[in-house]
Motif scaffolding. Structure first.
Motif, mmCIF file in Angstrom:
data_model
loop_
_atom_site.group_PDB
_atom_site.id
_atom_site.type_symbol
_atom_site.label_atom_id
_atom_site.label_comp_id
_atom_site.label_asym_id
_atom_site.label_seq_id
_atom_site.Cartn_x
_atom_site.Cartn_y
_atom_site.Cartn_z
ATOM 1 N N ARG A 127 16.706 -12.530 -11.528
ATOM 2 C CA ARG A 127 16.796 -13.808 -12.228
ATOM 3 C C ARG A 127 16.167 -14.929 -11.423
ATOM 4 N NH1 ARG A 127 22.026 -11.844 -13.513
ATOM 5 N NH2 ARG A 127 22.967 -13.108 -11.836
ATOM 6 N N ALA A 128 16.401 -14.905 -10.090
ATOM 7 C CA ALA A 128 15.816 -15.953 -9.251
ATOM 8 C C ALA A 128 14.294 -15.870 -9.253
ATOM 9 C CB ALA A 128 16.353 -15.840 -7.817
ATOM 10 N N GLU A 129 13.765 -14.637 -9.144
ATOM 11 C CA GLU A 129 12.306 -14.484 -9.146
ATOM 12 C C GLU A 129 11.722 -14.916 -10.485
ATOM 13 O OE1 GLU A 129 11.706 -10.439 -8.215
ATOM 14 O OE2 GLU A 129 12.128 -10.644 -6.064
ATOM 15 N N SER A 130 12.402 -14.540 -11.545
ATOM 16 C CA SER A 130 11.907 -14.943 -12.863
ATOM 17 C C SER A 130 11.934 -16.460 -13.014
ATOM 18 C CB SER A 130 12.764 -14.302 -13.954
ATOM 19 O OG SER A 130 12.351 -14.730 -15.223
ATOM 20 N N ALA A 131 13.030 -17.077 -12.509
ATOM 21 C CA ALA A 131 13.101 -18.541 -12.588
ATOM 22 C C ALA A 131 12.004 -19.189 -11.762
ATOM 23 C CB ALA A 131 14.480 -19.019 -12.113
ATOM 24 N N ASP A 132 11.706 -18.621 -10.531
ATOM 25 C CA ASP A 132 10.628 -19.173 -9.698
ATOM 26 C C ASP A 132 9.288 -19.052 -10.397
ATOM 27 O OD1 ASP A 132 12.469 -19.796 -7.788
ATOM 28 O OD2 ASP A 132 12.140 -18.001 -6.575
ATOM 29 N N ARG A 133 9.032 -17.907 -10.972
ATOM 30 C CA ARG A 133 7.748 -17.730 -11.658
ATOM 31 C C ARG A 133 7.612 -18.709 -12.815
ATOM 32 N NH1 ARG A 133 8.870 -12.206 -10.824
ATOM 33 N NH2 ARG A 133 9.721 -12.033 -12.955
ATOM 34 N N ASP A 134 8.667 -18.850 -13.601
ATOM 35 C CA ASP A 134 8.610 -19.785 -14.722
ATOM 36 C C ASP A 134 8.408 -21.215 -14.238
ATOM 37 O OD1 ASP A 134 8.958 -17.708 -16.439
ATOM 38 O OD2 ASP A 134 11.152 -17.986 -16.657
ATOM 39 N N ALA A 135 9.146 -21.584 -13.153
ATOM 40 C CA ALA A 135 9.005 -22.945 -12.639
ATOM 41 C C ALA A 135 7.596 -23.184 -12.110
ATOM 42 C CB ALA A 135 10.047 -23.211 -11.549
ATOM 43 N N ALA A 136 7.041 -22.185 -11.356
ATOM 44 C CA ALA A 136 5.688 -22.335 -10.824
ATOM 45 C C ALA A 136 4.661 -22.449 -11.943
ATOM 46 C CB ALA A 136 5.352 -21.138 -9.915
ATOM 47 N N ARG A 137 4.855 -21.639 -12.974
ATOM 48 C CA ARG A 137 3.920 -21.690 -14.096
ATOM 49 C C ARG A 137 3.982 -23.056 -14.784
ATOM 50 N NH1 ARG A 137 6.091 -18.114 -16.897
ATOM 51 N NH2 ARG A 137 5.105 -16.351 -15.879
ATOM 52 N N GLN A 138 5.185 -23.576 -14.941
ATOM 53 C CA GLN A 138 5.315 -24.889 -15.571
ATOM 54 C C GLN A 138 4.694 -25.983 -14.716
ATOM 55 O OE1 GLN A 138 9.437 -25.460 -16.402
ATOM 56 N NE2 GLN A 138 9.529 -23.888 -18.015
#
Length: 499
Positions: free
Chosen positions: A378-389
């Motif tokens: 979940r943390a990695e997915s959240a980081d990827r989403d945040a970086a993409r945004q």
């Protein structure tokens, strides 16, 4: 005194005697056939299976077309069943008449007595409930005589009689009471029909009305297999049908029903447009032909009005069904909108959960096994989403800044070029005025003109003349003249802007 009373009683009796024929006439107009006449008439066909009997009664209301169908059937002795009905699809007959060519035995037996057919149809149009009650009385008599029961050809069943239809008529007419139960006769096999032949004087037991013996019309030669019918019922050859029989009785309500699906399957050129599996039959006066109605034009008008009312009710039924079909579509659209809104809320909630996933992952870091892995994912997915945004936002900001800077540069470039050229022109004019030798006041305009020429000639030519003009500029008048020239030059420099 006594004479006066007797005279008054005599007058009252005379009035009653005059009113009695009027009451009888009213009863005759409302019910032209008596119970005895109806039983006499119906005895010939009361034991037919219900679907066939209902269509015989409908067809009898069109005696001219009935006779035409009889002639056609005689000309096509091998035609029967659904195939025969399809062969007459283009005939201008009412569908009830066309349906009887499937059963040539019954059609020809009855059609050879046109007066009987006409009276049968008139009775059914004027007294449908009385005709149906007559059928039930006769069936009950045949059952009591032991001549009506289920066999290989028909299925006989008993049903409780439904309550009679309510009527608003204020005329009280004496008639036989309706039977307490209903006897239904159906084909033992729905796709095979047997037409019975019997002697009404025998099959019903002792006849109830000696003054009105039952009609008996034996079948014509060649249409029945050889079995004596003197003491019972003989059954003709079975006729296979699928859709030729589409009628039925609404016992106790005084009308006959139509199975819409079967009717439309066989009557492809004259379909019923109703939103129901069954509908009530109504007489169509356009198929009556030249035979007058019993009761004249009044009967025709009454029947036409009944048909118009039925058509309006069917139209309202179709409109209600169409509205009902549209309503589910609106409900489906609303449901789809609700689902999209719920999905959007779910997506936003999922985004918030991903943002909170990283702290949760740290809190669960000390946990064991699947919890730690799930938190890490979940943390990695959240980081990827945040970086993409963030990357998408940075790209949008950079593109926006470049577009704004480009617009400002384009807007200022033209203005900067004009200011630069104006400053160069003023400087050149000043240098040219300072380098010229001392001039008289009369020649000051020339100096101004020279400054103007210097302005048009450009900065390069003004610099070339500067060494020769510098010594003369020390004298006062020359300087003043030069100053005037410079002013003229500035005026001249301003000229191009004015132009």
């Amino acid at each position: 005194m006594i004479k006066k009373v007797c005279s008054r009683l005599r007058q009252m009796l005379q009035a009653l005697m005059l009113m009695l024929p009027l009451a009888v006439a009213a009863q005759s107009a409302d019910r032209p056939y008596t119970v005895e006449q109806l039983d006499q008439m119906m005895a010939q066909i009361a034991l037919y299976p219900d679907p066939l009997l209902s269509q015989v009664l409908m067809a009898a209301t069109y005696p001219d077309e009935f006779a035409q169908a009889v002639a056609w059937s005689k000309a096509h002795p091998d035609a029967k069943g659904d195939a025969a009905v399809q062969m007459v699809a283009n005939q201008p007959w009412d569908p009830s008449v066309a349906s009887l060519v499937a059963f040539p035995d019954a059609l020809i037996t009855l059609g050879d007595r046109p007066d009987y057919v006409r009276n049968l149809g008139d009775a059914f149009l004027a007294q449908p409930q009385d005709v149906m009650d007559s059928v039930q009385r006769l069936r009950l008599s045949a059952q009591k005589a032991g001549n009506l029961q289920s066999n290989e050809q028909v299925k006989v069943s008993m049903q409780a009689a439904p309550p009679p239809a309510q009527t608003s008529s204020s005329v009280v007419v004496t008639s036989a009471a309706p039977p307490p139960q209903v006897i239904v006769i159906q084909p033992a096999q729905p796709s095979v029909i047997y037409v019975p032949a019997y002697n009404p004087a025998v099959v019903y037991g002792p006849w109830m009305y000696p003054s009105y013996p039952p009609y008996y019309y034996p079948p014509p030669p060649g249409y029945w297999w050889s079995r004596t019918i003197a003491t019972g019922i003989a059954w003709g050859v079975g006729i296979g049908v699928t859709n030729a029989l589409w009628g039925g009785f609404n016992w106790g309500r005084g009308d006959v029903n139509i199975n819409v699906n079967r009717y439309n399957n066989i009557n492809v050129n004259n379909r019923l447009n109703v939103n129901a599996s069954n509908t009530s039959w109504n007489h169509d006066s356009s198929h009556r032909g030249n035979t007058p109605y019993k009761g004249g034009d009044g009967t025709r008008q009454r029947l036409d009005k009944q048909r118009e009312v039925a058509d309006r009710e069917q139209f309202r039924g179709r409109e209600s069904a169409a509205a009902g079909n549209r309503e589910p579509n609106r409900d489906a659209s609303r449901d789809a909108s609700r689902e999209r809104a719920a999905q959007a809320m779910q997506d936003r909630s999922a985004g918030q959960d991903r943002s909170a996933a990283r702290p949760a992952a740290g809190a669960n870091a000390g946990g064991q096994g699947p919890d730690r892995d799930a938190a890490r994912q979940r943390a990695e997915s959240a980081d990827r989403d945040a970086a993409r945004q963030r990357a998408q936002e940075a790209d949008r900001d950079a593109a926006r800044q470049r577009a704004q800077q480009s617009s400002r540069d384009n807007a200022l470039s033209g203005a900067g070029d004009r200011q630069s050229r104006q400053q160069i022109d003023r400087g050149a004019a000043s240098q040219a005025a300072a380098q010229r030798p001392q001039a008289t006041p009369a020649r000051a305009p020339a100096a101004a003109g020279g400054a103007a020429m210097a302005n048009r000639g450009g900065a390069g030519s003004a610099q070339a003349r500067a060494p020769a003009a510098r010594p003369a500029a020390a004298n006062g008048p020359g300087a003043r003249a030069g100053g005037g020239g410079a002013g003229a030059a500035r005026a001249a420099g301003g000229g191009p802007r004015g132009r």
